[in-house]
Scaffold this motif. Structure first.
Motif, short mmCIF file in Angstrom:
data_model
loop_
_atom_site.label_atom_id
_atom_site.label_comp_id
_atom_site.label_asym_id
_atom_site.label_seq_id
_atom_site.Cartn_x
_atom_site.Cartn_y
_atom_site.Cartn_z
N VAL A 22 40.26 29.23 34.89
CA VAL A 22 39.31 28.92 33.60
C VAL A 22 39.84 30.13 32.45
O VAL A 22 39.56 31.34 32.96
N SER A 23 40.48 29.76 31.70
CA SER A 23 41.24 30.82 30.67
C SER A 23 40.17 31.52 29.88
O SER A 23 38.96 30.98 29.50
N LYS A 25 40.45 32.27 27.04
CA LYS A 25 40.87 31.69 25.72
C LYS A 25 39.83 30.50 25.56
O LYS A 25 39.17 30.31 24.40
N ILE A 26 39.52 30.05 26.84
CA ILE A 26 38.44 28.78 26.68
C ILE A 26 37.01 29.15 26.62
O ILE A 26 36.28 28.91 25.87
N LEU A 27 36.73 30.00 27.64
CA LEU A 27 35.49 30.50 27.65
C LEU A 27 35.57 32.04 27.74
O LEU A 27 35.95 32.83 28.57
N LYS A 28 34.85 32.66 26.41
CA LYS A 28 35.02 34.13 26.65
C LYS A 28 34.02 35.06 27.55
O LYS A 28 34.40 36.03 28.28
N ARG A 33 32.47 31.36 32.82
CA ARG A 33 33.83 30.75 33.57
C ARG A 33 33.28 30.63 35.29
O ARG A 33 33.75 29.85 35.66
N GLY A 62 39.83 22.56 31.15
CA GLY A 62 40.13 22.41 29.53
C GLY A 62 38.66 23.07 28.94
O GLY A 62 37.67 23.47 29.69
N ARG A 63 38.57 23.01 27.76
CA ARG A 63 37.68 23.38 26.71
C ARG A 63 36.24 22.68 26.85
O ARG A 63 35.14 23.26 26.91
N ASP A 64 36.27 21.44 27.10
CA ASP A 64 35.03 20.48 27.16
C ASP A 64 34.42 20.27 28.54
O ASP A 64 33.48 19.54 28.57
#
Length: 83
Positions: A22-23, A25-28, A33, A62-64
């Motif tokens: 989990v990047s 960039k996707i979840l701060k 995460r 992914g993001r969603d």
């Protein structure tokens, strides 16, 4: 970006768990995460009981995924591993 991407990779026989990515960039937030990683491990544990030796998986989320209900995420994950 799709909910998750599954990539096959040859791993050593010592590693039995898939790699879950989990990047930032996707979840701060690290807590979000980690929540996603725990959910994915709960889904993947029964699928990986009987796994081929030397065959590993890298799963990129992914993001969603955080907004997706657990049941739908489980269904999507199982379908992607049947392919």
């Amino acid at each position: 970006m799709p909910l998750l991407v599954v990539k096959k990779q040859p791993f050593s026989q010592k590693r039995k768990k898939p790699i879950i990515i989990v990047s930032k960039k996707i979840l701060k937030k690290a807590s979000q995460r980690n929540l996603l990683k725990r959910r994915m491990r709960a889904i993947l544990t029964p699928l990986f009981k009987k796994r081929e030796h030397g065959q590993g998986y890298k799963i990129i989320l992914g993001r969603d995924v955080l907004k997706t209900p657990f049941k739908e995420l489980k269904k999507t994950t199982e379908e992607s591993f049947k392919k």
